[in-house]
Design an enzyme around this catalytic site. Structure first.
Site, PDB file in Angstrom:
ATOM      1  N   ARG A  58     -10.168   4.138  -2.659  1.00 27.14           N
ATOM      2  CA  ARG A  58     -10.936   4.560  -3.844  1.00 27.14           C
ATOM      3  C   ARG A  58     -12.382   4.422  -3.440  1.00 27.14           C
ATOM      4  O   ARG A  58     -13.247   5.229  -4.058  1.00 27.14           O
ATOM      5  CB  ARG A  58     -10.706   3.660  -5.049  1.00 27.14           C
ATOM      6  CG  ARG A  58      -9.402   4.171  -5.745  1.00 27.14           C
ATOM      7  CD  ARG A  58      -8.878   3.209  -6.951  1.00 27.14           C
ATOM      8  NE  ARG A  58      -8.358   2.205  -6.217  1.00 27.14           N
ATOM      9  CZ  ARG A  58      -7.994   0.878  -6.825  1.00 27.14           C
ATOM     10  NH1 ARG A  58      -8.378   0.736  -8.224  1.00 27.14           N
ATOM     11  NH2 ARG A  58      -7.145   0.067  -6.258  1.00 27.14           N
ATOM     12  N   GLU A  95      -4.040 -11.477  -3.109  1.00 21.75           N
ATOM     13  CA  GLU A  95      -3.422 -12.437  -3.839  1.00 21.75           C
ATOM     14  C   GLU A  95      -2.031 -12.760  -3.698  1.00 21.75           C
ATOM     15  O   GLU A  95      -1.603 -13.949  -3.616  1.00 21.75           O
ATOM     16  CB  GLU A  95      -3.368 -11.879  -5.436  1.00 21.75           C
ATOM     17  CG  GLU A  95      -4.835 -12.105  -6.160  1.00 21.75           C
ATOM     18  CD  GLU A  95      -4.732 -11.652  -7.785  1.00 21.75           C
ATOM     19  OE1 GLU A  95      -4.715 -10.244  -7.785  1.00 21.75           O
ATOM     20  OE2 GLU A  95      -4.648 -12.326  -8.537  1.00 21.75           O
TER      21      GLU A  95
END
Ligand code: AMP
Length: 174
Positions: A58, A95
């Site tokens: 992105r 994460e």
């Protein structure tokens, strides 16, 4: 133009507890996308830099348009095994598990100043890894521009200790 109105927030994506900030609703609106690029270009005037680098994928959407407007070289920081020539490579924590990003060894020259652009900063792990790739190229990080800062995650506060950082809009939480 208030870009915040164009970001769609999707609860529990890609997993429970994450509030996903979706930029596709911003970039599909031609005025909002143009305004977003103009705002990044405006912010870029606060930085002294030779090249723009962005993080797959992105980051590419925003940074390549900015590079075109500013007539600055555009450098792709890509996920593992996507770049065909010799690379610098850095592993970093996500994460869940780890990820790797890479840059071609001949993309960034010694002592060049590189502005790093991405769509969003959360914990700052990805941004720190991008900075390390620039440093492995013996170049300097001119700073960072993000479209979105998730300020509760603390990434921008972390980066600000060592780098100049700007973002266009902020959201709380994850
Ligand atoms: P981080 O390394 O934690 O700063 O994460 C930054 C990267 O993860 C960005 O490149 C984002 O594209 C993506 N990301 C993390 N959290 C979110 C979120 N809540 N919504 C959308 N993208 C996210």
């Amino acid at each position: 133009m208030n870009l915040k109105e164009f970001i769609r927030s999707i609860p529990d994506y890609p997993k429970k507890g994450i509030l996903f900030r979706d930029i596709t609703t911003l970039i599909k609106d031609k005025e909002a996308f143009a305004s977003c690029i103009d705002q990044i270009v405006e912010k870029s005037k606060l930085f002294d830099f030779d090249k723009i680098a962005a993080i797959e994928s992105r980051g590419f959407v925003f940074a390549s348009a900015v590079s075109y407007i500013l007539k600055k070289p555009f450098i792709m920081l890509r996920k593992k095994n996507k770049l065909p020539a010799e690379v610098h490579s850095i592993d970093f924590e996500l994460e869940y598990g780890t990820a790797t990003i890479e840059v071609h060894k001949d993309s960034i020259g010694q002592n060049e100043k590189v502005l790093i652009i991405d769509d969003l900063i959360a914990t700052g792990g990805t941004a720190e890894a991008a900075a390390k790739l620039v440093q492995m190229s013996k170049a300097h990080v001119a700073g960072f521009i993000f479209v979105i800062n998730l300020f509760d995650l603390g990434g921008q506060d972390l980066l600000i200790k060592n780098y100049k950082v700007e973002s266009l809009i902020s959201f709380p939480g994850h």
